[in-house]
Design a protein around this motif. Sequence first.
Motif, PDB file in Angstrom:
ATOM      1  N   VAL A 250       5.896   0.969   9.372  1.00 18.09           N
ATOM      2  CA  VAL A 250       4.732   0.169   8.971  1.00 18.09           C
ATOM      3  C   VAL A 250       4.592  -1.081   9.840  1.00 18.09           C
ATOM      4  O   VAL A 250       3.491  -1.498  10.162  1.00 18.09           O
ATOM      5  N   ARG A 251       5.717  -1.667  10.248  1.00 17.71           N
ATOM      6  CA  ARG A 251       5.627  -2.857  11.088  1.00 17.71           C
ATOM      7  C   ARG A 251       4.932  -2.527  12.404  1.00 17.71           C
ATOM      8  O   ARG A 251       4.106  -3.294  12.892  1.00 17.71           O
TER       9      ARG A 251
ATOM     10  N   ASP B 228      19.542  -8.851   3.134  1.00 22.26           N
ATOM     11  CA  ASP B 228      18.966  -7.961   4.132  1.00 22.26           C
ATOM     12  C   ASP B 228      20.030  -7.544   5.141  1.00 22.26           C
ATOM     13  O   ASP B 228      20.946  -8.305   5.424  1.00 22.26           O
TER      14      ASP B 228
ATOM     15  N   ALA C 234       4.477 -12.109   8.443  1.00 22.47           N
ATOM     16  CA  ALA C 234       3.939 -12.084   7.074  1.00 22.47           C
ATOM     17  C   ALA C 234       4.833 -12.921   6.173  1.00 22.47           C
ATOM     18  O   ALA C 234       6.014 -13.027   6.412  1.00 22.47           O
TER      19      ALA C 234
ATOM     20  N   ASN D 258      19.464  -0.466   6.938  1.00 18.74           N
ATOM     21  CA  ASN D 258      18.744   0.399   7.882  1.00 18.74           C
ATOM     22  C   ASN D 258      19.427   1.741   8.060  1.00 18.74           C
ATOM     23  O   ASN D 258      18.801   2.709   8.457  1.00 18.74           O
TER      24      ASN D 258
ATOM     25  N   VAL E  98       0.848  -1.185   0.000  1.00 19.34           N
ATOM     26  CA  VAL E  98       0.000   0.000   0.000  1.00 19.34           C
ATOM     27  C   VAL E  98       0.885   1.235   0.000  1.00 19.34           C
ATOM     28  O   VAL E  98       1.752   1.369   0.860  1.00 19.34           O
TER      29      VAL E  98
ATOM     30  N   HIS F 252      -5.885  -1.676   5.388  1.00 16.45           N
ATOM     31  CA  HIS F 252      -5.306  -2.869   4.756  1.00 16.45           C
ATOM     32  C   HIS F 252      -5.014  -3.942   5.818  1.00 16.45           C
ATOM     33  O   HIS F 252      -5.353  -5.116   5.647  1.00 16.45           O
ATOM     34  N   PHE F 253      -4.426  -3.520   6.941  1.00 14.61           N
ATOM     35  CA  PHE F 253      -4.091  -4.489   7.989  1.00 14.61           C
ATOM     36  C   PHE F 253      -5.337  -4.982   8.723  1.00 14.61           C
ATOM     37  O   PHE F 253      -5.372  -6.118   9.204  1.00 14.61           O
TER      38      PHE F 253
ATOM     39  N   ALA G 206      10.061   0.028   7.544  1.00 18.75           N
ATOM     40  CA  ALA G 206       9.514   0.958   6.546  1.00 18.75           C
ATOM     41  C   ALA G 206       8.969   0.243   5.315  1.00 18.75           C
ATOM     42  O   ALA G 206       8.212   0.819   4.540  1.00 18.75           O
ATOM     43  N   GLY G 207       9.376  -1.029   5.129  1.00 14.82           N
ATOM     44  CA  GLY G 207       8.854  -1.782   3.990  1.00 14.82           C
ATOM     45  C   GLY G 207       9.899  -2.094   2.938  1.00 14.82           C
ATOM     46  O   GLY G 207       9.580  -2.275   1.775  1.00 14.82           O
ATOM     47  N   LYS G 208      11.160  -2.222   3.366  1.00 13.50           N
ATOM     48  CA  LYS G 208      12.237  -2.468   2.401  1.00 13.50           C
ATOM     49  C   LYS G 208      12.102  -3.843   1.744  1.00 13.50           C
ATOM     50  O   LYS G 208      12.259  -3.976   0.543  1.00 13.50           O
ATOM     51  N   GLU G 209      11.805  -4.841   2.568  1.00 14.54           N
ATOM     52  CA  GLU G 209      11.721  -6.186   2.001  1.00 14.54           C
ATOM     53  C   GLU G 209      10.534  -6.307   1.044  1.00 14.54           C
ATOM     54  O   GLU G 209      10.622  -6.931  -0.013  1.00 14.54           O
ATOM     55  N   LEU G 210       9.429  -5.682   1.422  1.00  8.25           N
ATOM     56  CA  LEU G 210       8.248  -5.724   0.556  1.00  8.25           C
ATOM     57  C   LEU G 210       8.544  -5.038  -0.780  1.00  8.25           C
ATOM     58  O   LEU G 210       8.113  -5.501  -1.837  1.00  8.25           O
TER      59      LEU G 210
ATOM     60  N   THR H 116      13.863   0.987  10.068  1.00  3.27           N
ATOM     61  CA  THR H 116      13.315  -0.319  10.387  1.00  3.27           C
ATOM     62  C   THR H 116      11.799  -0.327  10.196  1.00  3.27           C
ATOM     63  O   THR H 116      11.117   0.631  10.547  1.00  3.27           O
TER      64      THR H 116
ATOM     65  N   LEU I  64      -3.155   2.125   5.060  1.00  7.28           N
ATOM     66  CA  LEU I  64      -2.411   0.973   5.575  1.00  7.28           C
ATOM     67  C   LEU I  64      -3.166   0.320   6.724  1.00  7.28           C
ATOM     68  O   LEU I  64      -3.265  -0.908   6.799  1.00  7.28           O
TER      69      LEU I  64
HETATM   70  N1  LIG Z   1       3.652  -0.280   1.992  1.00  7.74           N
HETATM   71  C1  LIG Z   1       3.273  -1.373   2.657  1.00  7.74           C
HETATM   72  N2  LIG Z   1       2.073  -1.935   2.407  1.00  7.74           N
HETATM   73  C2  LIG Z   1       1.681  -3.037   3.084  1.00  7.74           C
HETATM   74  N3  LIG Z   1       2.414  -3.634   4.023  1.00  7.74           N
HETATM   75  C3  LIG Z   1       3.615  -3.122   4.316  1.00  7.74           C
HETATM   76  C4  LIG Z   1       4.108  -1.963   3.644  1.00  7.74           C
HETATM   77  N4  LIG Z   1       5.330  -1.675   4.128  1.00  7.74           N
HETATM   78  C5  LIG Z   1       5.592  -2.596   5.043  1.00  7.74           C
HETATM   79  N5  LIG Z   1       4.574  -3.478   5.177  1.00  7.74           N
HETATM   80  C6  LIG Z   1       4.513  -4.617   6.111  1.00  7.74           C
HETATM   81  O1  LIG Z   1       5.172  -4.191   7.293  1.00  7.74           O
HETATM   82  C7  LIG Z   1       6.047  -5.186   7.777  1.00  7.74           C
HETATM   83  C8  LIG Z   1       7.479  -4.670   7.740  1.00  7.74           C
HETATM   84  O2  LIG Z   1       7.879  -4.479   6.384  1.00  7.74           O
HETATM   85  P1  LIG Z   1       9.302  -4.989   5.858  1.00  7.74           P
HETATM   86  O3  LIG Z   1       9.657  -6.292   6.477  1.00  7.74           O
HETATM   87  O4  LIG Z   1       9.292  -4.913   4.384  1.00  7.74           O
HETATM   88  O5  LIG Z   1      10.169  -3.810   6.481  1.00  7.74           O
HETATM   89  P2  LIG Z   1      11.744  -3.616   6.500  1.00  7.74           P
HETATM   90  O6  LIG Z   1      12.008  -2.240   6.041  1.00  7.74           O
HETATM   91  O7  LIG Z   1      12.396  -4.733   5.745  1.00  7.74           O
HETATM   92  O8  LIG Z   1      12.045  -3.706   8.047  1.00  7.74           O
HETATM   93  P3  LIG Z   1      13.446  -4.097   8.814  1.00  7.74           P
HETATM   94  O9  LIG Z   1      14.424  -3.025   8.514  1.00  7.74           O
HETATM   95  O10 LIG Z   1      13.075  -4.092  10.242  1.00  7.74           O
HETATM   96  O11 LIG Z   1      13.849  -5.432   8.274  1.00  7.74           O
HETATM   97  C9  LIG Z   1       5.822  -6.396   6.893  1.00  7.74           C
HETATM   98  O12 LIG Z   1       4.867  -7.238   7.510  1.00  7.74           O
HETATM   99  C10 LIG Z   1       5.286  -5.820   5.617  1.00  7.74           C
HETATM  100  O13 LIG Z   1       4.464  -6.737   4.957  1.00  7.74           O
END
Ligand SMILES: Nc1ncnc2c1ncn2[C@@H]1O[C@H](COP(=O)(O)OP(=O)(O)OP(=O)(O)O)[C@@H](O)[C@H]1O
Length: 338
Positions: free
Chosen positions: A237-238, A120, A338, A163, A22, A206-207, A53-57, A51, A203
């Motif tokens: 976002v987490r 990561d 997730a 990060n 999202v 969505h959750f 913020a949604g990097k992995e997504l 941390t 968001l």
């Molecule tokens: N834009 C988004 N829309 C929907 N869900 C999101 C979004 N961004 C993050 N999330 C959800 O929030 C959680 C954290 O996201 P993610 O793991 O991608 O963050 P990260 O930046 O990799 O965190 P970290 O640095 O702690 O590893 C996950 O469950 C992910 O699905």
Amino acid sequence: VSNVDEHLLERLGRACALAKLVGQSPAFLKATAAVPLFADSDAAVLISGETGAGKELLARAIHYLSPRAALPFVAVNCGALPDSLLENELFGHERGAFTDAQATREGLLAEAGRGTLFLDEIEALSPRAQVVLLRVLQDGSFRPLGSTRAERRAEARFVAATNTPLELEVQAGRFRADLYYRIGVLCVSVPPLRERPEDIVPLARHFLRKHAGAEAALELSASAEAALLAHRWPGNVRELENVILRAALLRRDGRLEAPDLGLRAAPAAAKPAGGSFNDLKRQAIDAFERDYLTRLMLEHSGNVSRAARAAGKERRDLGRLLKKHRLDSLSARSRHHA
Ligand SMILES: Nc1ncnc2c1ncn2[C@@H]1O[C@H](COP(=O)(O)OP(=O)(O)OP(=O)(O)O)[C@@H](O)[C@H]1O
Ligand SMILES: [Mg+2]
């Protein structure tokens, strides 16, 4: 908006839909505008952001939008890998390569094949591990431990996440500049949630859909939306997902009100002054504890033992504090992954 921009925006929308991501705020769209172009390329991508913020997504979105979408997406957590295991994890080993190597094992690089290898917490790589990774990126080949056969080609596309701004790590001498340039050919920075307030309520909805289950259609009241918007979201976002998850568990039907979210009230400065010294002190301490515990647990991915060690507290005492603030849902055992 030119035609090209519209085309990119449409493809970005498709990537987000595929990754269930999202993000409609101007700040998010601006930061990720080039993602569809990145997806077409084989060049390494570096994703930075706080941390949660949604990097992995976002890394997954890039993968799903790329020609490699049907191939594997394999994630490696560099921060969790001791130095000695990195090569073994990435390259695999032949039977007999070391004492415990009873069978040949493929590494993650081979597992990813021509798909995407997601590195990561790349900022956590030790100097030695950085050299190992640099070699793969430079040569495009690797050799499983103990292998005497010809080198194998590394065909995966590399996407890394950090990060902390990696250029600062380079300046501080903790990260090799040559590796930084190899891994950060293409860069994207995910803005923290507080810098894209337009994304907060979408968001949260969505959750709610994700965690409320089909039977209970939970809604957000106006006060709940206001509370979400007033919060600073250090865990991004987490943290928002955890807040919604907890609220959905505690409140199975109807409408979520601000107190159901368990966020601390608006900052003290915004409240009318008044109350005794002791009351205000108690409130300030409570607010500090909530904030500290939330950050702590998010930082340690809900691992209570590790969090306790970092905070210099007994595990039991930390557990008690979490309970007191009804933050037990942040511990890994009760957390949804997730
Ligand atoms: N834009 C988004 N829309 C929907 N869900 C999101 C979004 N961004 C993050 N999330 C959800 O929030 C959680 C954290 O996201 P993610 O793991 O991608 O963050 P990260 O930046 O990799 O965190 P970290 O640095 O702690 O590893 C996950 O469950 C992910 O699905
Ligand atoms: Mg991550």
